[in-house]
Design an enzyme around this catalytic site. Sequence first.
Site, short mmCIF file in Angstrom:
data_model
loop_
_atom_site.label_atom_id
_atom_site.label_comp_id
_atom_site.label_asym_id
_atom_site.label_seq_id
_atom_site.Cartn_x
_atom_site.Cartn_y
_atom_site.Cartn_z
N ASP A 52 -40.88 -1.95 -66.64
CA ASP A 52 -39.50 -1.79 -66.18
C ASP A 52 -39.14 -2.93 -65.23
OD1 ASP A 52 -37.69 0.88 -64.41
OD2 ASP A 52 -37.00 -0.80 -65.68
N SER A 94 -32.68 2.03 -57.81
CA SER A 94 -33.46 1.32 -58.83
C SER A 94 -33.27 -0.18 -58.76
CB SER A 94 -33.03 1.79 -60.23
OG SER A 94 -33.37 3.12 -60.42
N HIS A 145 -34.25 -0.98 -66.70
CA HIS A 145 -33.33 0.10 -67.07
C HIS A 145 -31.99 -0.07 -66.38
CE1 HIS A 145 -34.88 2.09 -63.32
NE2 HIS A 145 -33.64 2.57 -63.27
#
Lengths: 251, 422
Positions: free
Chosen positions: A92, A194, A38
């Site tokens: 992810d 992230s 992402h």
Amino acid sequence: IFGGYPAKIQSFPWQVFFEYPRAGGALINEYWVLTAAHVVEENSDPTMYVGSASLRMDKLENGQRLVTERVIVHPGWKQGDDLSTRTDFDNDIALVQLKDPVKMGPTVSPICLPGTSSEYNPSVGDLGMISGWGRTEKRLNVINLRGAKLPVTSLEKCKQVKEDDPKARPGDYVFSDNMICAGEKGVDSCDGDSGGAFALPVPNVKNPKFYVAGLVSWGKKCGTYGIYTKVKNYMDWILKTMQENSGPRKD
Amino acid sequence: EPTMYGELLSPNYPQAYPNEVVKTWDIEVPEGFGIHLYFTHLDIELSENCAYDSVQIISGGIEEERLCGQRTSKSPNSPAVEDFQFPYNKLQVVFTSDFSNEERFTGFAAYYTAVDVNECTDFTDVPCSHFCNNFIGGYFCSCPPEYFLHDDLRNCGVNCSGDVFTALIGEISSPNYPNPYPENSRCEYQIRLQEGFRVVVSIRREDFDVEPADSEGNCHDSLIFAAKTQQFGPYCGNGFPGPLAINTQSNTLDIIFQTDLTGQNKGWKLRYHGDPIPCPKVITANSVWEPEKARYVFKDVVKITCVEGFEVVEGNVGSTSFYSTCQSDGQWSNSRLDCQPVDCGVPEPIENGKVEDPEDSTFGSVIHYTCEEPHYYMEHGEDAEYRCAANGSWVNDQLGIELPRCIPVCGVPTEPFNIQQR
């Protein structure tokens, strides 16, 4: 990073700073960075830096700026979902290939990849480390790298977290075996972290070293429990992707 | 003008000749003729040695005859009382009377005619080397078959020059061999071999019969061998006096056989061959010659292979062998080439590692690659040892010629992450 502390880059030399969107990544060798899908799904040419704990431009420049060769998102990642309303963070994971090899040193060195043995399956209670420039308890983002230590917990713990401002029904969130849940006592990763590594000690080695067990992926509420992409499940894909995209003298 | 005949009469003939008179007649007949002079009447005061009165016959300033006294004909068929033949075409006759002639003497009457001289037989020296042909007023020389008359029109010779021998093996003999060789000849033979060969001549003792030398050791008939820088001979005699084999050290040889006017000898026969020039045999520890021979000569080709760890470098190219040819000058081609120790040169650098430049980079030398520790390590083991191999490459037992790789050490922070909790 919630519940973290300022960290020297020498303690997390594999840490990669993604400029936009602000995110993290893990250097796994001279030509490849591992990050969350992402982070790069909307940006095929991310600008990255390594070798500096501070994001001040003069400090960043003292590190190394990394130039992207190509971004390869895992084929299992569900493309197109709006990040603010996404509920499916399965697979992810992405790889970013660099144009030029990274020069290793005291402030820049890769993190190991997980091995194939079962020893590399994280167990509840295993103490790992996270790092990043993401949101803290006090600030939306920070200028100096922060790190934290937190244990692996059961995925159930992550499922049980209640959102302050739910954007979806609890049952809509996808939990899979491709995910690791970790956190304790307010120690957690958050927005902007992230893609960074959840590093665990390599089992059964004389000289301690770390491997990337997970990648900061998502969570329902910062400061509780976070979900990390389980890198061990993607080793075949990682190795195959690197092999297929290697020229002479690359991985 | 020369005349064919003439008459000489003493003064007052047939009357008594006067006192104190000297008269000279110059007789000349044409070239090629002699003079036949005969007296039909001779009545001159006799004195000792013809001191008082005489008639002299002089030729070339030399008194041939001096006559005085009386003569009568010896033969009834011939009127001549004195008869002379002179092989010359000029004579002088001088009549001399002194001051006192108490008796009456009538002098002389003489006649001369031109007579043919046989040049072929009338003289001790024969004018022709071979055949002499007399004719009235002259002579000419001629020659036997296969002879030719030289420009002097007297000597015959044989056409025995001009042959050029180019074959590597051959046989040459004197004209007519084993029959007697021609006199008065000069025979020249040429041996012309390709550069790289040297003429070797051999004559068996029994194949040589040339007029022996005179008492002073001079050869009148002789055989001479003339090479580029050396002469062999002259040789003459019965049985070849020279060595069994004449090594001329030359690819060209002139053979000169000269004969005089005398002798009846068999001549000679020789054999020759071209001996290839040798090239030196070079023995080195760094190379092997194929084929291995005790002696190498012109046109031999050898393959020179370097032993392991050695190579021959030509320009930018190295190889383990080369060919060399023995040349016409006795030198090997490619003599500048030499087997030298293989040099692997400066080892290739590697990323994130290093190798020390070796003091010696030749065959057998050893180098070690290392990585920039602690951030890199050797992919295939701690010690990347490379040895300079015979093929000029740095070679590792495991990787071969492939360079070692330094790969990053993973997962080891330089500093531990210590949380300072309060």
